[in-house]
Enzyme design. Structure first.
Site, PDB file in Angstrom:
ATOM      1  N   HIS A   1      -2.896  42.025  10.889  1.00 46.50           N
ATOM      2  CA  HIS A   1      -2.359  40.671  10.704  1.00 46.50           C
ATOM      3  C   HIS A   1      -2.926  39.800  11.822  1.00 46.50           C
ATOM      4  O   HIS A   1      -3.197  40.293  12.927  1.00 46.50           O
ATOM      5  CB  HIS A   1      -0.836  40.758  10.802  1.00 46.50           C
ATOM      6  CG  HIS A   1      -0.107  39.491  10.494  1.00 46.50           C
ATOM      7  ND1 HIS A   1       0.028  38.474  11.406  1.00 46.50           N
ATOM      8  CD2 HIS A   1       0.542  39.079   9.374  1.00 46.50           C
ATOM      9  CE1 HIS A   1       0.737  37.504  10.870  1.00 46.50           C
ATOM     10  NE2 HIS A   1       1.056  37.837   9.629  1.00 46.50           N
TER      11      HIS A   1
ATOM     12  N   ASP B   1       1.832  47.037  16.460  1.00 45.11           N
ATOM     13  CA  ASP B   1       2.496  45.986  15.696  1.00 45.11           C
ATOM     14  C   ASP B   1       3.377  46.689  14.652  1.00 45.11           C
ATOM     15  O   ASP B   1       2.868  47.205  13.649  1.00 45.11           O
ATOM     16  CB  ASP B   1       1.418  45.114  15.041  1.00 45.11           C
ATOM     17  CG  ASP B   1       2.008  44.099  14.069  1.00 45.11           C
ATOM     18  OD1 ASP B   1       3.227  44.132  13.832  1.00 45.11           O
ATOM     19  OD2 ASP B   1       1.229  43.279  13.561  1.00 45.11           O
TER      20      ASP B   1
ATOM     21  N   GLN C   1       5.937  45.660   9.987  1.00 48.47           N
ATOM     22  CA  GLN C   1       6.180  46.157   8.610  1.00 48.47           C
ATOM     23  C   GLN C   1       6.671  47.597   8.618  1.00 48.47           C
ATOM     24  O   GLN C   1       6.800  48.205   7.553  1.00 48.47           O
ATOM     25  CB  GLN C   1       4.886  46.058   7.783  1.00 48.47           C
ATOM     26  CG  GLN C   1       4.366  44.647   7.598  1.00 48.47           C
ATOM     27  CD  GLN C   1       5.212  43.800   6.646  1.00 48.47           C
ATOM     28  OE1 GLN C   1       6.103  44.295   5.943  1.00 48.47           O
ATOM     29  NE2 GLN C   1       4.952  42.498   6.620  1.00 48.47           N
TER      30      GLN C   1
ATOM     31  N   LYS D   1      12.408  40.422   9.148  1.00 48.10           N
ATOM     32  CA  LYS D   1      11.910  41.323   8.091  1.00 48.10           C
ATOM     33  C   LYS D   1      12.809  42.542   7.935  1.00 48.10           C
ATOM     34  O   LYS D   1      12.550  43.405   7.118  1.00 48.10           O
ATOM     35  CB  LYS D   1      10.491  41.771   8.434  1.00 48.10           C
ATOM     36  CG  LYS D   1       9.472  40.635   8.363  1.00 48.10           C
ATOM     37  CD  LYS D   1       8.064  41.173   8.476  1.00 48.10           C
ATOM     38  CE  LYS D   1       7.077  40.151   8.950  1.00 48.10           C
ATOM     39  NZ  LYS D   1       6.675  39.193   7.924  1.00 48.10           N
TER      40      LYS D   1
ATOM     41  N   CYS E   1      -2.290  36.227   6.014  1.00 45.67           N
ATOM     42  CA  CYS E   1      -2.639  36.259   7.449  1.00 45.67           C
ATOM     43  C   CYS E   1      -3.461  37.502   7.792  1.00 45.67           C
ATOM     44  O   CYS E   1      -3.295  38.092   8.864  1.00 45.67           O
ATOM     45  CB  CYS E   1      -1.412  36.189   8.333  1.00 45.67           C
ATOM     46  SG  CYS E   1      -0.460  34.707   8.072  1.00 45.67           S
TER      47      CYS E   1
HETATM   48  N1  7TS Z   1       2.420  41.728  11.950  1.00 45.86           N
HETATM   49  C1  7TS Z   1       2.518  42.088  10.672  1.00 45.86           C
HETATM   50  C2  7TS Z   1       1.989  43.406  10.233  1.00 45.86           C
HETATM   51  C3  7TS Z   1       3.114  41.211   9.769  1.00 45.86           C
HETATM   52  O1  7TS Z   1       3.218  41.564   8.496  1.00 45.86           O
HETATM   53  C4  7TS Z   1       3.593  39.957  10.219  1.00 45.86           C
HETATM   54  C5  7TS Z   1       4.175  38.954   9.288  1.00 45.86           C
HETATM   55  C6  7TS Z   1       3.479  39.654  11.580  1.00 45.86           C
HETATM   56  C7  7TS Z   1       2.876  40.552  12.417  1.00 45.86           C
HETATM   57  C8  7TS Z   1       3.979  38.379  12.149  1.00 45.86           C
HETATM   58  O2  7TS Z   1       5.356  38.310  12.060  1.00 45.86           O
HETATM   59  P1  7TS Z   1       6.134  36.999  12.534  1.00 45.86           P
HETATM   60  O3  7TS Z   1       7.558  37.299  12.257  1.00 45.86           O
HETATM   61  O4  7TS Z   1       5.837  36.836  13.976  1.00 45.86           O
HETATM   62  O5  7TS Z   1       5.587  35.888  11.712  1.00 45.86           O
HETATM   63  N2  7TS Z   1       3.747  39.101   7.966  1.00 45.86           N
HETATM   64  C9  7TS Z   1       3.946  38.245   6.962  1.00 45.86           C
HETATM   65  C10 7TS Z   1       3.500  38.516   5.680  1.00 45.86           C
HETATM   66  O6  7TS Z   1       2.900  39.539   5.360  1.00 45.86           O
HETATM   67  N3  7TS Z   1       3.837  37.507   4.875  1.00 45.86           N
HETATM   68  O7  7TS Z   1       4.477  36.586   5.602  1.00 45.86           O
HETATM   69  C11 7TS Z   1       4.559  37.037   6.907  1.00 45.86           C
END
Ligand code: 7TS
Length: 424
Positions: A138, A216, A219, A242, A382
């Site tokens: 990501h 990271d 997920q 999430k 992303c």
């Molecule tokens: N890393 C991974 C693997 C992610 O899927 C996401 C967000 C992030 C980092 C960033 O998370 P945030 O909470 O800081 O934004 N992924 C997604 C997605 O797959 N669709 O919308 C957000």
């Protein structure tokens, strides 16, 4: 607080989840959309829905306990501080951190990754040092390293993928042999392919080469039992929103020995020990990294989310999603001209399904699915380097969670047939 927790007990038998029963705990899922259609929410990879208990905990915080933390001596300030710090303790148990103080509250996973890049890497890496990422990351685990590369001359290199969407680990071995790698930063679970990477195995390789391993876990933590002690990484980042929790809150777990060496990323109130006109000293971690008024109501929601997940059982959630992976991959095979990305083996795949029709744009697919009541995401998610590899600037993506039932997958398949017919 104890710092000698044992590693988690061996996996016991799982108890089958009833996702339709689980869904009843989520008020948003009860609504009808588009003239009475049932809402089929398949976008939990972007953000999960929230159970009553999380919404209620945040409401109650504002009704009963609202104050700023760590400052006032009055009853509300004490309540708010207790809620904030108890959430930290709860989270440390949930991921089996060694100490509550290893849980740093951030705004989201993105900020957590940036904190490692700025607080650790900026201080300890120099020009020519290497940071290894991968093709499936990501942007939250790419751009912070790019900023560092621009500033400090650090070199960012990526591990490529096998045809099934798994990491080519032999490339990591070759990078590590070069002797310049200081940081390896990889996702635990891909947000597009669903690939579950072998983190414990990689941690050993990284440490044998004397580098630091940043994971990271955005997920992963919502979907799998995560035990940072047995995974063996050095930093682990994720977002509350999430995993049934609120937006505006994230976590950086780091080994205390590393957090102690890090510089603050943001400066201001709350994070200092002493300030003069010309200089300041900082608190011990985690306070050093939590400048300003933090998300407090959000930690109340987070505690309720963690309690919900623990009560349901992370092993049960994983077992449910694994079964759903097998079911979904099989059902999607029946849709003509649909290409589904990611590993076929449910053992190494989470409930994320990116797909495309050869000649239909992903946004058109998502729009027609929405009309049928099925919410999916379309775009590059992303993950542009990954989409370059897929040979497509965008895909549509369905993503599942503990409230996703086989009926939801059936609704997706039916709606995909509608897409195909419309464009036939
Ligand atoms: N890393 C991974 C693997 C992610 O899927 C996401 C967000 C992030 C980092 C960033 O998370 P945030 O909470 O800081 O934004 N992924 C997604 C997605 O797959 N669709 O919308 C957000």
């Amino acid at each position: 607080m104890s710092n000698t927790q044992k590693a988690a007990a061996p996996a016991r038998e799982t108890i089958a989840l009833d996702p339709r029963r689980v869904a009843q705990d989520f008020p948003i899922l009860k609504q009808k959309i588009h003239n009475g259609k049932r809402l089929v929410y398949l976008d939990s990879g972007a953000t999960s829905q929230k159970p009553f208990t999380v919404i209620d905990a945040m409401n109650e915080y504002y009704h009963v306990s609202n104050a700023n933390v760590h400052r006032g001596l009055h009853v509300l300030a004490e309540r708010a501080t207790e809620i904030y710090e108890c959430a930290r303790t709860r989270m440390h148990f949930f991921i089996n951190a060694y100490l509550p103080g290893e849980i740093v509250w951030t705004k989201n996973a993105t900020e957590a990754m940036n904190l490692v890049a700025h607080g650790y890497a900026r201080k300890f890496l120099k020009a020519g040092d290497e940071v290894i990422v991968s093709r499936m990351e990501h942007h939250a685990n790419l751009v912070p390293w790019h900023l560092l590369a621009k500033d400090k001359g650090v070199v960012v290199k990526g591990i490529e993928l096998n045809a099934d969407g798994t990491l080519r680990l032999e490339e990591l071995d070759a990078f590590l042999k070069g002797g310049k790698v200081k940081i390896v930063a990889l996702t635990h679970v891909s947000n597009v392919l669903g690939t579950i990477n072998p983190i414990a195995e990689i941690a050993k390789k990284v440490h044998d080469a004397g580098a630091i391993f940043v994971v990271d876990g955005c997920q992963a933590v919502p979907h799998l039992p995560v035990n940072v002690q047995t995974l063996g990484a050095d930093f682990y980042a994720f977002s509350a929103h999430k995993m049934l929790g609120p937006t505006g809150l994230g976590v950086l777990w780091g080994r205390m020995s590393l957090l102690e060496k890090m510089d603050p990323f943001l400066g201001g109130g709350e994070m200092i020990e002493e300030v003069t006109i010309s200089s300041s000293t900082y608190k011990e971690p985690p306070g050093r990294f939590e400048a300003g008024t933090p998300p407090i109501a959000e930690t109340a929601g987070m505690t309720a989310a963690v309690e919900y997940l623990m009560k349901t059982g992370m092993a049960n959630i994983r077992a449910h999603e694994k079964e759903l992976v097998s079911y979904t991959l099989e059902r999607l095979k029946s849709v003509k001209h649909l290409k589904v990305f990611g590993p076929a083996n449910p053992e190494i795949r989470a409930g994320v399904f990116a797909f495309e029709f050869e000649d239909i744009h992903a946004h058109d697919v998502a729009q027609i699915l929405d009309g049928e009541g099925v919410a999916v995401r379309a775009g590059h998610h992303c993950a542009q380097p990954l989409h370059e590899w897929l040979g497509s600037p965008s895909t549509a993506r369905a993503s599942a969670y503990l409230y996703t039932a086989k009926e939801d997958i059936d609704a997706l398949v039916k709606a995909l047939e509608t897409v195909r017919k419309k464009f036939a």
